[in-house]
Design a protein around this motif. Sequence first.
Motif, PDB file in Angstrom:
ATOM      1  N   GLN A  61      59.178  23.362  18.971  1.00 35.88           N
ATOM      2  CA  GLN A  61      59.993  23.553  20.173  1.00 35.88           C
ATOM      3  C   GLN A  61      59.685  24.859  20.887  1.00 35.88           C
ATOM      4  O   GLN A  61      59.687  24.910  22.120  1.00 35.88           O
ATOM      5  N   ASN A  62      59.402  25.925  20.105  1.00 36.09           N
ATOM      6  CA  ASN A  62      59.370  27.264  20.689  1.00 36.09           C
ATOM      7  C   ASN A  62      58.057  28.012  20.546  1.00 36.09           C
ATOM      8  O   ASN A  62      57.927  29.121  21.059  1.00 36.09           O
TER       9      ASN A  62
ATOM     10  N   ASP B 226      59.902  14.028  25.481  1.00 34.92           N
ATOM     11  CA  ASP B 226      60.091  14.529  24.116  1.00 34.92           C
ATOM     12  C   ASP B 226      60.455  16.012  24.150  1.00 34.92           C
ATOM     13  O   ASP B 226      59.574  16.878  24.147  1.00 34.92           O
ATOM     14  N   PRO B 227      61.746  16.347  24.170  1.00 34.75           N
ATOM     15  CA  PRO B 227      62.144  17.758  24.250  1.00 34.75           C
ATOM     16  C   PRO B 227      61.810  18.563  23.008  1.00 34.75           C
ATOM     17  O   PRO B 227      61.869  19.798  23.031  1.00 34.75           O
ATOM     18  N   ASP B 228      61.460  17.894  21.901  1.00 34.07           N
ATOM     19  CA  ASP B 228      61.191  18.602  20.655  1.00 34.07           C
ATOM     20  C   ASP B 228      59.761  19.110  20.545  1.00 34.07           C
ATOM     21  O   ASP B 228      59.432  19.799  19.568  1.00 34.07           O
ATOM     22  N   HIS B 229      58.898  18.778  21.490  1.00 36.31           N
ATOM     23  CA  HIS B 229      57.496  19.209  21.426  1.00 36.31           C
ATOM     24  C   HIS B 229      57.063  19.809  22.765  1.00 36.31           C
ATOM     25  O   HIS B 229      56.125  19.335  23.423  1.00 36.31           O
ATOM     26  N   GLN B 230      57.749  20.871  23.153  1.00 41.20           N
ATOM     27  CA  GLN B 230      57.478  21.498  24.442  1.00 41.20           C
ATOM     28  C   GLN B 230      56.099  22.141  24.506  1.00 41.20           C
ATOM     29  O   GLN B 230      55.446  22.119  25.548  1.00 41.20           O
TER      30      GLN B 230
ATOM     31  N   GLN C 263      60.276  22.360  12.924  1.00 45.46           N
ATOM     32  CA  GLN C 263      60.913  21.952  14.189  1.00 45.46           C
ATOM     33  C   GLN C 263      60.976  23.110  15.167  1.00 45.46           C
ATOM     34  O   GLN C 263      60.704  22.954  16.356  1.00 45.46           O
ATOM     35  N   TRP C 264      61.339  24.291  14.679  1.00 47.31           N
ATOM     36  CA  TRP C 264      61.403  25.462  15.557  1.00 47.31           C
ATOM     37  C   TRP C 264      60.033  25.762  16.160  1.00 47.31           C
ATOM     38  O   TRP C 264      59.920  26.108  17.330  1.00 47.31           O
TER      39      TRP C 264
ATOM     40  N   PHE D 195      54.595  14.524  13.479  1.00 46.71           N
ATOM     41  CA  PHE D 195      54.265  15.012  14.823  1.00 46.71           C
ATOM     42  C   PHE D 195      53.192  14.156  15.479  1.00 46.71           C
ATOM     43  O   PHE D 195      53.091  14.108  16.713  1.00 46.71           O
TER      44      PHE D 195
END
Length: 488
Positions: free
Chosen positions: A192-193, A401-405, A188-189, A356
């Motif tokens: 996102q990042n 989708d904020p989790d896959h920037q 997840q990290w 994903f």
Amino acid sequence: MGEKQPNEQLATWFVRSGWSKGELARQVNRRARQIGASHISTDTSRVRRWLDGESPREPIPKILSDLFSERFGSLVTIEDLGLKAVPNLAPGSGVDLPWNGSQTVQLISDYSRSDLMLNRRGFLGTSLALTAGSALIEPMQRWLAPAPASGGLPTGALATARGGRPPTGRISPPELALLESTVRMFRQWDAQNGGGLRRKAVVGQLHEVCDLLQETYPADVTRRLFQTTAQLAHLAGWMSYDIGMHPSAQKYYVLALHAAKEAGDRPFGALILSDMCRQMIHLNRSSDALELVHLAQYGSRDTATARTSALMHALEARAYANLGEVNKCYRAARLAEDSFTDISVPLEQEPDWITFFSEAELNAENAHSYRDLSYHAGRSEVYALQAQPVMERAVELFAQDPDHQRSYALNLIGMSSVHLLQKQPEEAAASAQQALEIAIRIRSERVNTRVRKTTAAATDEFRGVAEVIELRDRVKQELPEYTRNQAV
């Protein structure tokens, strides 16, 4: 007799690069400092001697390969430059590794330890060589071979499953579940990042799990530990790929595939091969990419879920697009859509590592395939027109989708490239500006590189457009050149 001959191959790449001898010397020195080779001090006269046929000392051939590969956006090997690579004689240093459980554990342990110790300044990632062609494909094909006399169970560490000595390891069910949840958290990290933020934490956790596998456990526990090892090694490879450490990424992928085989996990092995395919597409090794994804499809033909099949067909389409195989590309893209339509399992019941691959990802992969067909057909607007609505749909879905920037940024860049193909510089600059906003917040050299390349393409073609000039200036200011010191 015996006089050095000019290195015409190196001279050809050098002329194409547009660099001066002084600029190449400065780049070699800068990269040498980044990898801890502070003894390297190159100047224009030394570059001239290389062009005249002198063989540079290690690690300069690998540095030159990296620099020219980055310059042209495709793999330029040491041999392509007319230089000789010094063979790495360290055991387990390549990709042709023994398919044996205990040796797999030892190799992963050794490599992760070396990564943690030596990669503080990027030395490990740049001292390796990337393997391609038959030297890569043939060892990977051994993934299909049956496990020796163990009924498909892991070898070596699963002594108890074969009536060997009793378990020596102690790990409670809650501890094992916590390890597995840690992998999900790392994943997840990363989404996102970007891969640059937690890579070393993943490598450290991988090394710790290898320590656990030095002991023996009941069969089910050992299988789960090997699955965790495979997933951590894969994630270390994915993060290395994301920050541009391609040889390191490939090494982790290969080690992950070995661990997945020990776990008897064919579907996850197919995912690893699919990501190796993705890396080869990125490096313009499309034939290798196609071989890898076909190997993934064949090896998981009876075990892959519809979602995993959709992913593999989408990557197959990408490989065909980059080979200019139009009809095969269309067929694979349709099969990806059909497989995705066939998904009947709720997302929460899918393995975490495939969740994903959403509708957004399906649209993204197919849109990039159509765009790549345009590049292969001389920047044909026909394929660009076909890519546009599919890419727009991908961007629309990722925006929610904020989790896959990172994926959102990559598809904004894809949208920008489609606009460039359609001679729409203002729209291209606007999409790239949105991607830049995300690139500044996350740690993904893959995103940064694509922003820079798209900006350079826009500047080359539309240097008089105000929006393009503004984009160029902002990219120069806010996306400084990447160094491997950022790979934490």
